[in-house]
Design a protein around this motif. Structure first.
Motif, mmCIF file in Angstrom:
data_model
loop_
_atom_site.group_PDB
_atom_site.id
_atom_site.type_symbol
_atom_site.label_atom_id
_atom_site.label_comp_id
_atom_site.label_asym_id
_atom_site.label_seq_id
_atom_site.Cartn_x
_atom_site.Cartn_y
_atom_site.Cartn_z
ATOM 1 N N GLN A 122 0.831 -1.208 0.000
ATOM 2 C CA GLN A 122 0.000 0.000 0.000
ATOM 3 C C GLN A 122 0.864 1.256 0.000
ATOM 4 O O GLN A 122 0.612 2.202 -0.753
ATOM 5 N N GLN A 123 1.854 1.278 0.873
ATOM 6 C CA GLN A 123 2.758 2.427 0.939
ATOM 7 C C GLN A 123 3.446 2.633 -0.402
ATOM 8 O O GLN A 123 3.605 3.775 -0.869
ATOM 9 N N TYR A 124 3.836 1.521 -1.022
ATOM 10 C CA TYR A 124 4.549 1.608 -2.295
ATOM 11 C C TYR A 124 3.714 2.307 -3.365
ATOM 12 O O TYR A 124 4.212 3.199 -4.061
ATOM 13 N N HIS A 141 -4.976 -1.131 6.677
ATOM 14 C CA HIS A 141 -4.406 0.185 6.417
ATOM 15 C C HIS A 141 -3.849 0.810 7.687
ATOM 16 O O HIS A 141 -3.254 1.882 7.657
ATOM 17 N N GLY A 142 -4.023 0.148 8.842
ATOM 18 C CA GLY A 142 -3.477 0.647 10.098
ATOM 19 C C GLY A 142 -4.234 1.846 10.633
ATOM 20 O O GLY A 142 -5.242 2.280 10.084
ATOM 21 N N GLY A 143 -3.734 2.358 11.767
ATOM 22 C CA GLY A 143 -4.332 3.543 12.348
ATOM 23 C C GLY A 143 -5.513 3.251 13.258
ATOM 24 O O GLY A 143 -5.906 2.100 13.459
ATOM 25 N N GLY A 220 -4.601 5.303 7.076
ATOM 26 C CA GLY A 220 -6.056 5.313 7.063
ATOM 27 C C GLY A 220 -6.650 6.546 6.424
ATOM 28 O O GLY A 220 -7.727 6.477 5.802
ATOM 29 N N ASP A 221 -5.967 7.681 6.540
ATOM 30 C CA ASP A 221 -6.489 8.919 5.959
ATOM 31 C C ASP A 221 -6.012 9.147 4.531
ATOM 32 O O ASP A 221 -6.352 10.152 3.908
ATOM 33 N N LEU A 249 -10.602 -1.934 3.841
ATOM 34 C CA LEU A 249 -9.773 -1.643 2.673
ATOM 35 C C LEU A 249 -10.619 -1.608 1.405
ATOM 36 O O LEU A 249 -10.493 -0.690 0.582
ATOM 37 N N ALA A 250 -11.491 -2.599 1.242
ATOM 38 C CA ALA A 250 -12.315 -2.667 0.036
ATOM 39 C C ALA A 250 -13.291 -1.497 -0.054
ATOM 40 O O ALA A 250 -13.616 -1.026 -1.151
ATOM 41 N N GLU A 251 -13.740 -1.019 1.092
ATOM 42 C CA GLU A 251 -14.651 0.127 1.091
ATOM 43 C C GLU A 251 -13.935 1.437 0.789
ATOM 44 O O GLU A 251 -14.501 2.326 0.140
#
Length: 300
Positions: A122-124, A141-143, A220-221, A249-251
């Motif tokens: 995701q970060q990539y 996504h963490g947070g 997350g943001d 994540l899918a949402e």
């Protein structure tokens, strides 16, 4: 042995070239796991795709990159040092991945990550532009909006009985991840997995540094800024990263598709490899066709 240099750290990767005409598939490992974890998926995609499989820093043949003194600290002290001072970051590990793909000379790839590897993936895609698609398995996504690892699972993974051998430690840590039914039906495979882990997995200091990266991860943001077609695969019985994280994540990712593995555990890519492979192959085929169409359409 191909290697890339990232911030002075040598990152090892495998680049298996096949006769298929699809874009290369890049597999990014989970917390502490070696390249062995993707063996079922690598075999599944090999007919059509080249495969690139890096060792995350501190894992397998990649260098750890932390000061030598850290490895000699007592475990409890070392854990605090990793968390507060010298642990890795997901952004840094995404930079490692970019160094690998630059060294490999590839432009367009399908990026697949599980657990911590899914965070790196995701970060990539938020930082770099080589990924044409993104596949996220058993990740978050963490947070503060994410559903955390259950406390009982964390205790089981990180608090090992005193006096346990290396094999006993690995078996103890794996227990919350795999289902009892799978481990009971596949004793020989579980023994083989322990051997693979002894050969390829991160040592304790590097594993703690990777864990620090995962604990600090929070996009997350920003996750809604991911702009590549995304496949999210998550098991309903994931005891490490709860299923609701896959739903979130899918949402939040605009062009995402959720594939739910009913009864699937955290390592569903092993326990339910046929179902995971079917979802992954279907997704890759759809978007390879889309890329081929875009490349062959005449300009207007």
């Amino acid at each position: 042995m191909p290697r890339a240099s990232s911030d002075g750290v040598s990152i090892y990767y495998e680049y298996d070239e096949h006769e298929g005409d699809g874009a290369p598939v890049v597999f990014v490992q989970g917390l502490g796991f070696g390249r062995w974890m993707w063996r079922w998926q690598r075999e599944a995609v090999a007919d059509r795709h080249d495969v690139i499989a890096p060792d995350n820093r501190g894992t397998g043949r990649s260098e750890a990159g932390h000061p030598p003194l850290v490895a000699r600290l007592p475990g409890t002290v070392r854990g605090l040092v990793m968390l507060k001072l010298t642990g890795y970051s997901v952004a840094g590990m995404a930079a490692d991945l970019e160094a690998v793909l630059e060294d490999a000379g590839v432009r367009d790839v399908h990026l697949v990550g599980a657990s911590l590897g899914g965070m790196i993936a995701q970060q990539y895609v938020l930082e770099y532009n080589r990924a044409q698609t993104l596949s996220l398995l058993c990740t978050t996504h963490g947070g503060p909006d994410a559903v955390p690892i259950p406390e009982a699972t964390q205790e089981h993974i990180f608090d090992v009985p005193s006096g346990a051998s290396e094999r006993e430690t690995i078996r103890h840590r794996m227990r919350p991840a795999f289902t009892d039914a799978f481990t009971n039906r596949n004793p020989h495979l579980m023994d083989r997995i322990i051997e693979w882990r002894l050969e390829q997995d991160a040592d304790d200091p590097a594993r703690e540094a990777q864990a620090a990266a995962g604990q600090a991860f929070d996009i997350g943001d920003r996750v809604d800024r991911i702009r590549v077609p995304t496949l999210v695969v998550h098991g309903t019985d994931d005891g490490v990263v709860p299923y609701m994280n896959g739903r979130l994540l899918a949402e939040k990712i605009p062009d995402a598709r959720l594939e739910t593995i009913e009864g699937g555990s955290h390592p569903m890519y092993i326990e339910d490899a046929p179902r995971v492979n079917e979802a992954l192959l279907s997704f890759l085929a759809t978007h390879d066709r889309a890329l081929e169409t875009a490349e062959t359409e005449p300009s207007r």
